[in-house]
Design an enzyme around this catalytic site. Structure first.
Site, PDB file in Angstrom:
ATOM      1  N   PRO A  23      27.860  50.381  14.749  1.00 54.26           N
ATOM      2  CA  PRO A  23      26.254  50.738  15.106  1.00 54.26           C
ATOM      3  C   PRO A  23      25.950  50.031  16.572  1.00 54.26           C
ATOM      4  CG  PRO A  23      26.999  48.844  13.426  1.00 54.26           C
ATOM      5  CD  PRO A  23      28.349  49.438  13.767  1.00 54.26           C
ATOM      6  N   GLN A 104      22.938  50.901   9.190  1.00 52.35           N
ATOM      7  CA  GLN A 104      23.038  49.435   9.301  1.00 52.35           C
ATOM      8  C   GLN A 104      21.520  48.935   8.922  1.00 52.35           C
ATOM      9  OE1 GLN A 104      23.687  47.063  12.835  1.00 52.35           O
ATOM     10  NE2 GLN A 104      25.199  45.971  11.815  1.00 52.35           N
ATOM     11  N   TYR A 187      21.897  37.298  13.511  1.00 50.60           N
ATOM     12  CA  TYR A 187      20.446  37.964  12.963  1.00 50.60           C
ATOM     13  C   TYR A 187      20.373  37.121  11.329  1.00 50.60           C
ATOM     14  CZ  TYR A 187      20.527  40.947  16.946  1.00 50.60           C
ATOM     15  OH  TYR A 187      20.753  41.452  18.191  1.00 50.60           O
TER      16      TYR A 187
HETATM   17  C1  LIG Z   1      24.649  49.180  23.299  1.00 48.96           C
HETATM   18  C2  LIG Z   1      25.104  48.296  22.186  1.00 48.96           C
HETATM   19  C3  LIG Z   1      24.479  48.037  20.950  1.00 48.96           C
HETATM   20  C4  LIG Z   1      24.757  47.451  19.859  1.00 48.96           C
HETATM   21  N1  LIG Z   1      24.075  47.309  19.012  1.00 48.96           N
HETATM   22  C5  LIG Z   1      24.595  46.799  17.641  1.00 48.96           C
HETATM   23  C6  LIG Z   1      23.981  46.783  16.432  1.00 48.96           C
HETATM   24  O1  LIG Z   1      22.824  47.427  16.230  1.00 48.96           O
HETATM   25  N2  LIG Z   1      24.348  46.382  15.411  1.00 48.96           N
HETATM   26  C7  LIG Z   1      25.531  45.697  15.520  1.00 48.96           C
HETATM   27  O2  LIG Z   1      26.197  45.204  14.490  1.00 48.96           O
HETATM   28  N3  LIG Z   1      26.419  45.503  16.561  1.00 48.96           N
HETATM   29  C8  LIG Z   1      25.826  46.004  17.814  1.00 48.96           C
HETATM   30  N4  LIG Z   1      26.690  46.073  18.861  1.00 48.96           N
HETATM   31  C9  LIG Z   1      28.032  45.667  18.685  1.00 48.96           C
HETATM   32  C10 LIG Z   1      29.018  46.856  18.523  1.00 48.96           C
HETATM   33  O3  LIG Z   1      28.709  47.270  17.229  1.00 48.96           O
HETATM   34  C11 LIG Z   1      30.471  46.211  18.591  1.00 48.96           C
HETATM   35  O4  LIG Z   1      30.670  45.157  17.430  1.00 48.96           O
HETATM   36  C12 LIG Z   1      30.766  45.559  20.069  1.00 48.96           C
HETATM   37  O5  LIG Z   1      30.102  46.331  21.013  1.00 48.96           O
HETATM   38  C13 LIG Z   1      32.125  45.425  20.140  1.00 48.96           C
HETATM   39  O6  LIG Z   1      32.886  46.663  20.138  1.00 48.96           O
HETATM   40  P1  LIG Z   1      33.259  47.545  21.758  1.00 48.96           P
HETATM   41  O7  LIG Z   1      34.299  46.466  22.186  1.00 48.96           O
HETATM   42  O8  LIG Z   1      34.153  48.551  20.845  1.00 48.96           O
HETATM   43  O9  LIG Z   1      32.143  47.720  21.986  1.00 48.96           O
HETATM   44  C14 LIG Z   1      26.133  46.744  19.888  1.00 48.96           C
HETATM   45  C15 LIG Z   1      26.906  47.082  21.016  1.00 48.96           C
HETATM   46  C16 LIG Z   1      26.482  47.450  22.143  1.00 48.96           C
HETATM   47  C17 LIG Z   1      27.552  47.946  23.351  1.00 48.96           C
END
Ligand SMILES: Cc1cc2nc3c(=O)[nH]c(=O)nc-3n(C[C@H](O)[C@H](O)[C@H](O)COP(=O)(O)O)c2cc1C
Length: 366
Positions: A23, A104, A187
């Protein structure tokens, strides 16, 4: 054979592979007027591109169950008919292109009322345009710049459980097949769980059982309206990253708490733990690196029967394959890497000798 491209069946739902889209808030809904919280063409295109790119499951960004539960005024929401209706177009497109649509459901608690991240993401005060006063288990601000939230009454907590239920019903009606409850990243639900943010002295605070009460009430109530043959996920922050630093004496949520919670979630009908970390304590020091949260998913896998998904700095096909093949997680969730490359799953499939999932329209490219 690639373990990453094996289907995964949870309850009656078969997810075609184990490369999933995490998400990710887009802060791209209208921030005022009748379309507040309503997904737009941006969301359709952004999510649709990842379905075409081969992701097995797409988890729509944190979607607020009430207006006050939005992180920013431009968040998605699912508390009215207009929002529900607009989501149906997205779920139809994702399913038509072979991806399972998931959403989510979230409430930001004390971290609500902030600006879009690319405008700094800072708090917006209640008396400023697009700001409001957040609510939380305890009247503790996230940082010195954030508004001190109003402490929730027990009646208000009960109403919030109903808000999650109403949003889950709408998600189902809109065509989603997976619902994820956002219990991570500091959150609202996470704020209740951690002793760092929950200083209540009633039945929602104090002991571990009391602090996870709100989470389990939300899980039970959502599970009761979500069909028996469809899975419910829970996203957890496996640690507040406070006790990992020995010189730091602040008490937070720990990996041991996560294992304890995972056993409860399993007993309450949760089907998968999406294992993230951090976000609850602004001063926590987090050690990141490739696959840095995989050990938390692996720990839950080792100590409970709850399936897990690993997330965080997973960027290479062989890295993802190894995480799933070794049994440390049942699936991987990619966030930023899928922003860089929406076709990552299909590229990984080719690299790992599996069959990419291509739309008919693109057949001449392969
Ligand atoms: C632009 C952006 C928005 C995100 N929004 C959410 C979100 O809505 N809900 C959530 O649980 N995590 C959110 N995250 C965290 C990601 O789901 C993920 O857990 C985190 O970026 C680590 O993974 P990655 O290294 O593949 O980016 C967000 C991350 C990014 C970069």
């Amino acid at each position: 054979m690639s373990a990453l491209f094996e289907p995964l069946t949870l309850r009656g739902l078969t997810i075609p592979n184990r490369v999933w889209m995490a998400p990710m808030c887009q802060y791209s809904a209208a921030d005022a007027g009748p379309d507040v919280g309503v997904p737009t063409d941006w969301h359709l295109t952004h999510l649709g591109a990842r379905a075409i790119g081969g992701a097995g499951l797409i988890l729509v960004e944190a979607t607020a169950v009430t207006p006050e539960g939005r992180i920013s005024a431009a968040d998605l929401g699912l508390w009215n008919d207009r929002q529900q209706q607009a989501f149906t177009r997205i779920t139809r497109f994702l399913r038509d292109h072979g991806a399972v649509p998931g959403i989510q459901l979230a409430h930001a608690g004390r971290k609500a009322s902030t600006d879009r991240t690319w405008r700094g993401g800072g708090p917006i005060a209640p008396d400023e345009e697009l700001g409001w006063r957040p609510v939380a288990p305890s009247a503790l601000a996230f940082t010195g710049d954030h508004t001190t939230p109003a402490e929730l009454s027990v009646d208000e907590i009960h109403r919030l459980v109903e808000d999650f239920v109403a949003a889950a019903r709408r998600a189902l009606a809109a065509g989603f097949q997976v619902v994820e409850i956002h219990g991570a990243h500091g959150y609202l639900i996470n704020q209740f769980m951690s002793p760092y943010t929950n200083r209540r002295t009633d039945s929602y605070g104090g002991s571990f059982e009391n602090r996870i009460r709100f989470a389990l009430e939300v899980v039970d109530a959502v599970r009761a309206v979500w069909p028996d043959d469809l899975p419910v996920f829970f996203r957890v922050s496996a640690t507040d990253w406070l006790t990992e630093n020995p010189e730091d004496e602040r008490e937070g949520w720990t990996p041991d708490d996560t294992v304890r919670l995972a056993k409860e979630l399993l007993a309450h009908g949760v089907d998968l733990l999406d294992t993230s970390s951090g976000g609850n304590a602004s001063k926590a020091r987090i050690t990141t690196g490739p696959g840095y949260q995989v050990p938390f998913a692996a720990m839950v896998k080792a100590e409970t029967d709850l399936p897990t998904a690993a997330v965080g700095e997973i960027t290479e096909p062989r890295q993802a394959e190894e995480i799933v093949a070794s049994g440390r997680a049942d699936a991987v969730l990619l966030a930023r890497e899928l922003l860089r490359d929406p076709y990552w799953p299909n590229r990984a499939a080719r690299e790992l000798g599996a069959t990419p999932r291509l739309p008919d329209q693109y057949h001449r490219a392969f």
